[in-house]
Enzyme design. Sequence first.
Site, short mmCIF file in Angstrom:
data_model
loop_
_atom_site.label_atom_id
_atom_site.label_comp_id
_atom_site.label_asym_id
_atom_site.label_seq_id
_atom_site.Cartn_x
_atom_site.Cartn_y
_atom_site.Cartn_z
N SER A 1 0.87 -1.18 0.00
CA SER A 1 0.00 0.00 0.00
C SER A 1 0.90 1.22 0.00
O SER A 1 2.11 1.10 0.25
CB SER A 1 -0.84 -0.01 1.29
OG SER A 1 -1.39 1.26 1.57
N TYR B 1 -2.07 -1.57 10.30
CA TYR B 1 -2.08 -1.66 8.84
C TYR B 1 -0.73 -1.21 8.28
O TYR B 1 -0.13 -1.87 7.43
CB TYR B 1 -3.22 -0.80 8.29
CG TYR B 1 -3.47 -0.94 6.80
CD1 TYR B 1 -4.25 -1.98 6.30
CD2 TYR B 1 -2.95 -0.02 5.89
CE1 TYR B 1 -4.50 -2.11 4.94
CE2 TYR B 1 -3.20 -0.14 4.53
CZ TYR B 1 -3.98 -1.17 4.06
OH TYR B 1 -4.22 -1.30 2.69
N1 NAD Z 1 -8.71 -0.04 -1.59
C1 NAD Z 1 -7.65 0.70 -1.33
O1 NAD Z 1 -7.70 1.94 -1.34
C2 NAD Z 1 -6.32 0.03 -1.04
C3 NAD Z 1 -5.19 0.85 -0.95
C4 NAD Z 1 -3.96 0.28 -0.70
C5 NAD Z 1 -3.83 -1.08 -0.55
N2 NAD Z 1 -4.94 -1.86 -0.63
C6 NAD Z 1 -4.76 -3.31 -0.46
O2 NAD Z 1 -5.25 -3.98 -1.61
C7 NAD Z 1 -5.64 -5.30 -1.27
C8 NAD Z 1 -7.03 -5.59 -1.81
O3 NAD Z 1 -7.93 -4.75 -1.12
P1 NAD Z 1 -9.30 -4.19 -1.74
O4 NAD Z 1 -9.27 -2.74 -1.57
O5 NAD Z 1 -9.55 -4.80 -3.06
O6 NAD Z 1 -10.31 -4.73 -0.63
P2 NAD Z 1 -11.63 -5.65 -0.67
O7 NAD Z 1 -12.13 -5.70 0.72
O8 NAD Z 1 -12.56 -5.22 -1.74
O9 NAD Z 1 -11.03 -7.07 -1.09
C9 NAD Z 1 -10.28 -7.84 -0.18
C10 NAD Z 1 -10.79 -9.27 -0.21
O10 NAD Z 1 -9.98 -10.01 0.73
C11 NAD Z 1 -10.86 -10.83 1.48
N3 NAD Z 1 -10.25 -11.15 2.76
C12 NAD Z 1 -10.18 -10.39 3.88
N4 NAD Z 1 -9.58 -11.06 4.87
C13 NAD Z 1 -9.24 -12.28 4.37
C14 NAD Z 1 -8.61 -13.41 4.92
N5 NAD Z 1 -8.19 -13.43 6.20
N6 NAD Z 1 -8.41 -14.48 4.12
C15 NAD Z 1 -8.84 -14.48 2.83
N7 NAD Z 1 -9.47 -13.43 2.28
C16 NAD Z 1 -9.67 -12.34 3.03
C17 NAD Z 1 -12.14 -10.03 1.62
O11 NAD Z 1 -13.23 -10.87 1.94
C18 NAD Z 1 -12.25 -9.39 0.25
O12 NAD Z 1 -12.94 -10.22 -0.65
C19 NAD Z 1 -5.52 -5.38 0.25
O13 NAD Z 1 -4.30 -5.99 0.60
C20 NAD Z 1 -5.52 -3.92 0.68
O14 NAD Z 1 -4.88 -3.72 1.92
C21 NAD Z 1 -6.18 -1.34 -0.86
#
Ligand code: NAD
Length: 308
Positions: free
Chosen positions: A147, A164
């Site tokens: 991130s 985080y």
């Molecule tokens: N959305 C943002 O702005 C953003 C920014 C920086 C980094 N990220 C990172 O990107 C990645 C994807 O996030 P996203 O934004 O698509 O979120 P999201 O919540 O839409 O998708 C994440 C998925 O991971 C699943 N999940 C959560 N805990 C889990 C576990 N213990 N085991 C298996 N699956 C699990 C959730 O059910 C969900 O389907 C994450 O690592 C997040 O930290 C997101």
Amino acid sequence: MDSFEGKLAVVTGGGTGMGRELVIQLAAEGCSIATCDVNADNVGETAARAEKEAPPGVRVTTHLADVSDEAQMRRFRDEVAERHETDHIDLLFNNAGIGGGNSFLTGSRDAWDKTFAVDWGGVYNGMRAFTDMVVASDDAYVVNTSSVNGFWASLGPGIPHTAYSAAKFAVRGFTEALIEDFRVNAPNVKVAVVMPGHVGTDIVLNSREILGIDLEEARAQMARRGVATDGLSDDVVQNMMKMFGEMFRDNAPVTAEQAATIILDGVRAGKWRILVGEDAVTLDEAVRADPEAAYGEGGLNLSTITGQ
Ligand SMILES: NC(=O)c1ccc[n+]([C@@H]2O[C@H](COP(=O)([O-])OP(=O)(O)OC[C@H]3O[C@@H](n4cnc5c(N)ncnc54)[C@H](O)[C@@H]3O)[C@@H](O)[C@H]2O)c1
């Protein structure tokens, strides 16, 4: 890696957001996928959507596995080998993650530990479970999602963001260190770290469902953002938190679909460092230019940078 056609990818957290879009776009390009999540309905819908777009011969399998639990990840690995009848995978996306664990000093220890276990432990367990299968491929790519909080441990002044950030720094450090490790010991495997800025996904809503809502912390968070919650019932506070989660998804500068395209383009281009969004690029430059100014009163602020 020029093309994903005929390859096999593992994607963790394929239930929604960037994981879902990675599955859909990879399948459309002729790549088979095994994806896990903790939410069976969501990951089932991802597979149904991906199969609709996919050319014949592509297989998308779904698996229930919690990335923070090493035994479940080993079971997931065994299921992939069995259901795809293979000893190797070509792409590994350690993508699953949640947001939480804001204050180390005042927040719940359970939420802190769970956030760290999913965000760091998920990548670590994914690597432990799948490294042998990745190394067994002739030409493989490991893509670990960190991130902007992997190089900047904040959301802005006044908003603690400790679990985080600690986890995402660990993911970035580990992944950067793996570049040389694979280059020396398994040069058929390339490695990339993904650092998204604000991407429009359900992460805020999903994380609250997984961690539960700590109403006291929710009220404290709103107070830090200048919203007075005295006199508001718990129901109203819960509804406001839901609204913030929807606003996070709907008002982002980059959609999950666009983010997945940026990630896959980065893999095709052979990059080890994939920034997602102009906000990520701007933050990266700002932190490098003046690290002392990144934190504290008057420090960098994500919402100022994204304009949200
Ligand atoms: N959305 C943002 O702005 C953003 C920014 C920086 C980094 N990220 C990172 O990107 C990645 C994807 O996030 P996203 O934004 O698509 O979120 P999201 O919540 O839409 O998708 C994440 C998925 O991971 C699943 N999940 C959560 N805990 C889990 C576990 N213990 N085991 C298996 N699956 C699990 C959730 O059910 C969900 O389907 C994450 O690592 C997040 O930290 C997101």
